[in-house]
Design a protein around this motif. Structure first.
Motif, PDB file in Angstrom:
ATOM      1  N   VAL A  56     -34.972  -2.179  12.158  1.00  0.00           N
ATOM      2  CA  VAL A  56     -35.797  -2.510  10.992  1.00  0.00           C
ATOM      3  C   VAL A  56     -36.168  -1.239  10.230  1.00  0.00           C
ATOM      4  O   VAL A  56     -36.098  -1.185   8.993  1.00  0.00           O
ATOM      5  CB  VAL A  56     -37.061  -3.274  11.432  1.00  0.00           C
ATOM      6  N   ILE A  57     -36.562  -0.207  10.964  1.00  0.00           N
ATOM      7  CA  ILE A  57     -36.930   1.061  10.335  1.00  0.00           C
ATOM      8  C   ILE A  57     -35.735   1.667   9.609  1.00  0.00           C
ATOM      9  O   ILE A  57     -35.852   2.196   8.493  1.00  0.00           O
ATOM     10  CB  ILE A  57     -37.463   2.058  11.397  1.00  0.00           C
ATOM     11  N   THR A  58     -34.565   1.588  10.232  1.00  0.00           N
ATOM     12  CA  THR A  58     -33.360   2.152   9.620  1.00  0.00           C
ATOM     13  C   THR A  58     -33.005   1.429   8.333  1.00  0.00           C
ATOM     14  O   THR A  58     -32.671   2.068   7.323  1.00  0.00           O
ATOM     15  CB  THR A  58     -32.172   2.069  10.610  1.00  0.00           C
ATOM     16  N   VAL A  59     -33.070   0.104   8.337  1.00  0.00           N
ATOM     17  CA  VAL A  59     -32.767  -0.670   7.128  1.00  0.00           C
ATOM     18  C   VAL A  59     -33.727  -0.307   5.997  1.00  0.00           C
ATOM     19  O   VAL A  59     -33.308  -0.094   4.854  1.00  0.00           O
ATOM     20  CB  VAL A  59     -32.833  -2.188   7.424  1.00  0.00           C
ATOM     21  N   ALA A  60     -35.008  -0.191   6.301  1.00  0.00           N
ATOM     22  CA  ALA A  60     -35.995   0.170   5.276  1.00  0.00           C
ATOM     23  C   ALA A  60     -35.709   1.569   4.709  1.00  0.00           C
ATOM     24  O   ALA A  60     -35.775   1.780   3.486  1.00  0.00           O
ATOM     25  CB  ALA A  60     -37.398   0.124   5.873  1.00  0.00           C
ATOM     26  N   ILE A 475     -38.009  -1.411  -0.869  1.00  0.00           N
ATOM     27  CA  ILE A 475     -37.941  -2.023   0.460  1.00  0.00           C
ATOM     28  C   ILE A 475     -37.933  -3.539   0.300  1.00  0.00           C
ATOM     29  O   ILE A 475     -38.863  -4.125  -0.241  1.00  0.00           O
ATOM     30  CB  ILE A 475     -39.125  -1.569   1.335  1.00  0.00           C
ATOM     31  N   ASP A 476     -36.854  -4.137   0.764  1.00  0.00           N
ATOM     32  CA  ASP A 476     -36.647  -5.579   0.605  1.00  0.00           C
ATOM     33  C   ASP A 476     -37.480  -6.323   1.639  1.00  0.00           C
ATOM     34  O   ASP A 476     -37.058  -6.510   2.786  1.00  0.00           O
ATOM     35  CB  ASP A 476     -35.155  -5.881   0.781  1.00  0.00           C
ATOM     36  N   GLY A 477     -38.681  -6.757   1.240  1.00  0.00           N
ATOM     37  CA  GLY A 477     -39.615  -7.402   2.157  1.00  0.00           C
ATOM     38  C   GLY A 477     -39.037  -8.570   2.934  1.00  0.00           C
ATOM     39  O   GLY A 477     -39.176  -8.637   4.160  1.00  0.00           O
ATOM     40  N   PRO A 478     -38.368  -9.537   2.260  1.00  0.00           N
ATOM     41  CA  PRO A 478     -37.816 -10.672   3.003  1.00  0.00           C
ATOM     42  C   PRO A 478     -36.827 -10.267   4.098  1.00  0.00           C
ATOM     43  O   PRO A 478     -36.808 -10.870   5.172  1.00  0.00           O
ATOM     44  CB  PRO A 478     -37.124 -11.492   1.902  1.00  0.00           C
ATOM     45  N   VAL A 479     -36.000  -9.256   3.834  1.00  0.00           N
ATOM     46  CA  VAL A 479     -35.039  -8.812   4.847  1.00  0.00           C
ATOM     47  C   VAL A 479     -35.765  -8.179   6.030  1.00  0.00           C
ATOM     48  O   VAL A 479     -35.410  -8.394   7.195  1.00  0.00           O
ATOM     49  CB  VAL A 479     -34.030  -7.817   4.235  1.00  0.00           C
ATOM     50  N   ILE A 480     -36.805  -7.388   5.741  1.00  0.00           N
ATOM     51  CA  ILE A 480     -37.579  -6.750   6.806  1.00  0.00           C
ATOM     52  C   ILE A 480     -38.249  -7.807   7.684  1.00  0.00           C
ATOM     53  O   ILE A 480     -38.239  -7.717   8.919  1.00  0.00           O
ATOM     54  CB  ILE A 480     -38.635  -5.793   6.205  1.00  0.00           C
ATOM     55  N   VAL A 481     -38.829  -8.817   7.050  1.00  0.00           N
ATOM     56  CA  VAL A 481     -39.473  -9.897   7.813  1.00  0.00           C
ATOM     57  C   VAL A 481     -38.430 -10.669   8.627  1.00  0.00           C
ATOM     58  O   VAL A 481     -38.673 -11.022   9.787  1.00  0.00           O
ATOM     59  CB  VAL A 481     -40.247 -10.846   6.869  1.00  0.00           C
ATOM     60  N   LEU A 482     -37.279 -10.940   8.007  1.00  0.00           N
ATOM     61  CA  LEU A 482     -36.215 -11.639   8.730  1.00  0.00           C
ATOM     62  C   LEU A 482     -35.823 -10.886   9.998  1.00  0.00           C
ATOM     63  O   LEU A 482     -35.760 -11.462  11.087  1.00  0.00           O
ATOM     64  CB  LEU A 482     -34.995 -11.791   7.821  1.00  0.00           C
ATOM     65  N   LEU A 483     -35.575  -9.596   9.862  1.00  0.00           N
ATOM     66  CA  LEU A 483     -35.158  -8.800  11.022  1.00  0.00           C
ATOM     67  C   LEU A 483     -36.266  -8.727  12.063  1.00  0.00           C
ATOM     68  O   LEU A 483     -36.036  -8.948  13.262  1.00  0.00           O
ATOM     69  CB  LEU A 483     -34.768  -7.389  10.572  1.00  0.00           C
ATOM     70  N   ALA A 536     -27.468 -10.759   8.859  1.00  0.00           N
ATOM     71  CA  ALA A 536     -28.261 -10.065   9.881  1.00  0.00           C
ATOM     72  C   ALA A 536     -28.670 -11.037  10.988  1.00  0.00           C
ATOM     73  O   ALA A 536     -28.633 -10.692  12.179  1.00  0.00           O
ATOM     74  CB  ALA A 536     -29.497  -9.438   9.237  1.00  0.00           C
ATOM     75  N   ALA A 537     -29.052 -12.259  10.597  1.00  0.00           N
ATOM     76  CA  ALA A 537     -29.419 -13.266  11.593  1.00  0.00           C
ATOM     77  C   ALA A 537     -28.215 -13.631  12.457  1.00  0.00           C
ATOM     78  O   ALA A 537     -28.341 -13.823  13.672  1.00  0.00           O
ATOM     79  CB  ALA A 537     -29.961 -14.511  10.893  1.00  0.00           C
ATOM     80  N   ALA A 538     -27.031 -13.712  11.841  1.00  0.00           N
ATOM     81  CA  ALA A 538     -25.818 -14.021  12.602  1.00  0.00           C
ATOM     82  C   ALA A 538     -25.551 -12.938  13.650  1.00  0.00           C
ATOM     83  O   ALA A 538     -25.208 -13.240  14.797  1.00  0.00           O
ATOM     84  CB  ALA A 538     -24.623 -14.155  11.657  1.00  0.00           C
TER      85      ALA A 538
END
Length: 620
Positions: A56-60, A475-483, A536-538
């Protein structure tokens, strides 16, 4: 009830909700996490540890660095060169798709597409060709480019972190390159040579004027002497007609005031430039007393040209009056000085399923909605009744200085109206140098990906490459929450024994076959999953299954994880499998079924190239 059964129930409902699309994927993921906690599948004290996970930190950090590249002008410089290509379609596709492929390896693939999308649309318009021929290859190129490095796409980061949790050693920055680059090059060659014939042609969407037909809906309405609207504000006008009809400008004498910035009251002989059809014009005339056009010309000027009484009115009104004039001969309305911009609604936008009124678009963001296009054509229903969807193209008016920030906040991507602006050379060199040092630290094992890239993002902020406000917006909030939400759920699949149950079933089916057949099956399952849920979910769900399969075959873990990484990022079959696919749907005028025409053969090319390369580079 056994824990694995409960996990399957939670994941089944989660996948159905992902595919349904009624609720945003971050909300679905958070609901899955909380359900897992309530069912005692995830310990309450560990429920939110996923938000501090290195992936998550890396994606952000990658999202912040990508924004820094954009702001420094590095990508704009590349885009400016791309616009110099000639009018041969094959060269345009090669330059655009090849450029986004390379960019996607060093920055977030959605960010790379967002930067090149306006360039592709501008190129299509300059050469009078349908943008649909360029945009789908561009989107698929961004997915292919993301396969080449650790930071190119979230599934690679997730798979690397998972390997670290199992073996104690994560994949490196360029561990994905041999397989990913081979697949990317093969995919690019296929798209350029054969795939271009499979891309649907949506003729007529290359022009803003053709899509929105704006000039044919712009009319000038005058406040007559002793008119009802004298002394009204624009708010009073909208209240009187019970309709929010966009007023693009108020002209008083020689001065033009932008409609969104006009806060005074109307005076006699003011001219309102209004975006309206026949019904709205009749409403303004009846309830506000406005009359069509500026000061009426002398009678002799009207002889032989009856259509002059209503410049800018569309053909429907002309037909109603029996004129039958060619609309190309009507006087056009001057739009000079109006800051109109096209923007596409991202699939993580706050606008989705909401109306103009609910968003308070004018009061809160200073924007006028002028028109909406969907599936390549303008929507003709009332603007106030439209509920926005991902991929909608909006024609908006706003202040030149603030419109960019408003679009960012709303979750919209500006299209061809976005001007390319070269950044400062100092900023450009700084951003490249900071990124290069971070990559060097990762390659030399001086720091983990999360630490190195977070440090690079921090230094970029400290030296002024990127303002702090823009960093938070990047920072894409929805992606961070998803991960953050799905990581504990994915771990529950493993700890409950669910991953083992699935792997055992696959082992039973494939025990008489070579391991490579099981890898093909794993690839296809993950591929199909990534086309209906977030990639990411997959990856999060398939990684523990891959590990169980490797253990069952008493084989190396690496080839199984690499197959998941490649297949999870190969969502070419639907517009909902990846943000890149959704972003080009509206501008390209694509339909849902268009994607598989190019996406299916491309997926097969990826599989045929990827699995032998995986086995060559990462032996069993």
């Amino acid at each position: 009830m056994h824990g694995s059964t409960l996990v399957f129930m939670v994941l089944g409902l989660t996948l159905v909700a992902f595919a349904w699309g009624r609720f945003r994927y971050d909300l679905v993921a958070l609901a899955a996490l909380l359900a897992s906690v309530l069912l005692d599948l995830v310990p309450a004290e560990e429920a939110f540890l996923g938000f501090g996970h290195p992936a998550v930190i890396t994606v952000a950090a990658v999202l912040v660095l990508s924004k820094g590249f954009e702001r420094s002008g590095l990508v704009d410089l590349i885009a400016e060169q791309a616009l110099r290509v000639g009018d041969r379609l094959i060269l345009q596709m090669l330059v655009l798709t090849g450029t986004v492929l390379i960019l996607s390896g060093v920055m977030n693939n959605v960010g790379a597409l967002a930067l090149m999308l306006p360039v592709a649309i501008r190129m299509a318009r300059e050469h009078d060709s349908p943008p649909s021929l360029l945009l789908m290859p561009l989107a698929f190129g961004s997915l292919l480019g993301g396969l080449t490095t650790l930071i190119g796409t979230p599934p690679n980061i997730i798979i690397s972190s998972y390997r670290g949790s199992v073996t104690g050693e994560s994949f490196g920055m360029f561990s994905f390159f041999p397989v990913g680059a081979s697949v990317a090059v093969a995919g690019l060659v296929f798209i350029i040579l054969l795939g271009r014939h499979l891309v649907p042609q949506r003729v007529g969407n290359a022009s803003t004027e053709e899509m929105f037909d704006t000039a044919h809906y712009l009319v000038e309405l005058r406040v007559p002497e002793d008119g009802k609207a004298t002394g009204w504000s624009l708010r009073d006008l909208h209240k009187a007609v019970e309709e929010t009809i966009p007023v693009l400008a108020v002209i008083r004498g020689e001065t033009r005031h932008a409609g969104h910035a006009f806060h005074g009251t109307l005076q006699e002989d003011d001219v309102l430039m209004v975006e309206a059809g026949p019904e709205e014009m009749k409403l303004l005339e009846d309830k506000a007393g406005l009359v069509v056009g500026p000061e009426p010309p002398p009678e002799e000027d009207l002889e032989g040209d009856e259509s002059a009484e209503a410049p800018g009115v569309d053909d429907e009104q002309s037909r109603d009056k029996g004129k039958g004039k060619d609309k190309s001969k009507r006087p056009s309305v001057d739009t000079e000085g109006l800051h109109l911009v096209e923007a596409v609604v991202r699939n993580d936008s706050m606008m989705i399923n909401r109306t103009v009124t609910q968003l308070r678009l004018h009061n809160q963001f200073g924007l006028h909605l002028v028109a909406v296009a969907r599936d390549g054509g303008r929507l003709n229903q009332r603007l106030r009744d439209i509920r926005f969807r991902a991929g909608d193209i909006l024609l908006l008016q706003g202040g030149e200085g603030e419109i960019g920030d408003s679009l960012t906040t709303l979750g919209c991507l500006p299209l061809a109206s976005r001007n390319l602006t070269l950044g400062q050379p100092r900023r450009m060199l700084l951003s490249v140098a900071i990124f290069a040092v971070a990559i060097l630290a990762m390659v030399m094992d001086l720091a983990s990906a999360a630490v190195a890239l977070s440090s690079a993002a921090l230094v970029s902020l400290l030296v002024g490459v990127l303002p702090l406000r823009e960093a938070y917006q990047a920072i894409d909030g929805p992606v961070i929450v998803l991960l953050g939400a799905m990581i504990p759920v994915g771990e529950a699949l493993e700890t409950s024994g669910g991953a083992g149950v699935i792997a055992e079933g696959l082992l039973t089916l494939g025990h008489a076959w070579p391991v490579v057949i099981t890898l093909v099956g794993l690839f296809l399952i993950c591929l199909l999953l990534s086309n209906v849920v977030n990639n990411a979910a997959a990856a999060l769900l398939m990684a523990p299954i891959a590990a169980s399969l490797a253990e069952g075959f008493d084989a190396s873990l690496d080839p199984f994880l690499m197959v998941v990484a490649i297949s999870a990022s190969s969502a070419f079959l639907t517009p909902i499998g990846h943000q890149s696919n959704t972003l080009v749907m509206g501008p390209g005028g694509y339909r849902f079924a268009d994607y598989w025409r190019l996406g299916l053969p491309l997926s097969l090319v990826v599989m045929v190239v990827a699995i032998p390369m995986v086995l060559l580079v990462w032996p069993l």
